[in-house]
Design a protein around this motif. Structure first.
Motif, mmCIF file in Angstrom:
data_model
loop_
_atom_site.group_PDB
_atom_site.id
_atom_site.type_symbol
_atom_site.label_atom_id
_atom_site.label_comp_id
_atom_site.label_asym_id
_atom_site.label_seq_id
_atom_site.Cartn_x
_atom_site.Cartn_y
_atom_site.Cartn_z
ATOM 1 N N GLN A 1 0.547 -1.102 0.046
ATOM 2 C CA GLN A 1 0.809 0.186 -0.100
ATOM 3 C C GLN A 1 0.722 1.128 0.012
ATOM 4 O OE1 GLN A 1 -2.305 -1.067 3.927
ATOM 5 N NE2 GLN A 1 -3.937 -1.949 2.563
ATOM 6 N N HIS B 1 2.346 1.576 -3.244
ATOM 7 C CA HIS B 1 1.176 2.016 -4.537
ATOM 8 C C HIS B 1 0.631 3.487 -4.225
ATOM 9 C CE1 HIS B 1 1.883 -1.719 -5.660
ATOM 10 N NE2 HIS B 1 2.537 -2.152 -7.251
ATOM 11 N N LYS B 2 1.385 4.162 -3.236
ATOM 12 C CA LYS B 2 0.462 5.680 -2.960
ATOM 13 C C LYS B 2 -0.461 6.647 -3.914
ATOM 14 C CE LYS B 2 4.201 7.968 -1.048
ATOM 15 N NZ LYS B 2 4.572 8.964 0.349
ATOM 16 N N ASP B 3 0.257 6.633 -4.264
ATOM 17 C CA ASP B 3 0.563 7.586 -5.529
ATOM 18 C C ASP B 3 -0.600 7.248 -6.432
ATOM 19 O OD1 ASP B 3 1.870 9.340 -3.873
ATOM 20 O OD2 ASP B 3 3.722 9.415 -4.831
ATOM 21 N N THR B 4 -0.192 5.079 -6.892
ATOM 22 C CA THR B 4 -0.498 4.927 -8.150
ATOM 23 C C THR B 4 -2.486 4.071 -7.996
ATOM 24 O OG1 THR B 4 0.282 3.186 -8.003
ATOM 25 C CG2 THR B 4 1.160 4.398 -9.224
ATOM 26 N N GLU B 5 -2.587 3.441 -8.044
ATOM 27 C CA GLU B 5 -3.827 2.490 -7.140
ATOM 28 C C GLU B 5 -3.914 1.668 -6.558
ATOM 29 O OE1 GLU B 5 -2.646 -2.336 -9.703
ATOM 30 O OE2 GLU B 5 -2.200 -0.573 -11.194
#
Length: 101
Positions: A43, A46-50
């Motif tokens: 998480q 991938h916080k800036d994406t999905e």
């Protein structure tokens, strides 16, 4: 800083912290703990994406446990600690943080 220390990730550090707090895990408990740690790590990555998929205890293999424990032990040996796997009388496994003597 040694090569082992450079190879440690936040996942390894969180796993070591879990053992410092709990000292002992059954295989199932360790799978759950590692799944939670890896889910949070994904998480964050991938916080800036999905949205990162959740990892469940069923997704954690013995090989993954061995890899993470092995890397964690590389750091713990310098501190005279080791995470050991013990086979219980019912043939189940318990992972335990122990002081080396």
């Amino acid at each position: 800083m040694s090569a082992e220390e450079r190879d440690l990730t936040d996942v390894h550090r969180a796993l070591i912290q879990a053992f410092i707090v709990n000292r002992r895990f059954t295989s199932r408990e360790l799978q759950k703990a590692l799944a939670s740690i890896l889910t949070v790590s994904n998480q964050i990555a991938h916080k800036d994406t999905e949205v990162a998929p959740e990892i469940t205890a069923r997704d954690i293999t013995e090989a993954q446990i061995d890899d993470y424990i092995g890397a964690a032990n590389s750091a713990l040996y310098r501190l005279d600690y080791e995470i050991r796997c013990l086979r219980n009388s019912d043939n189940s496994l318990t992972w335990q943080l122990e002081v080396l003597e």
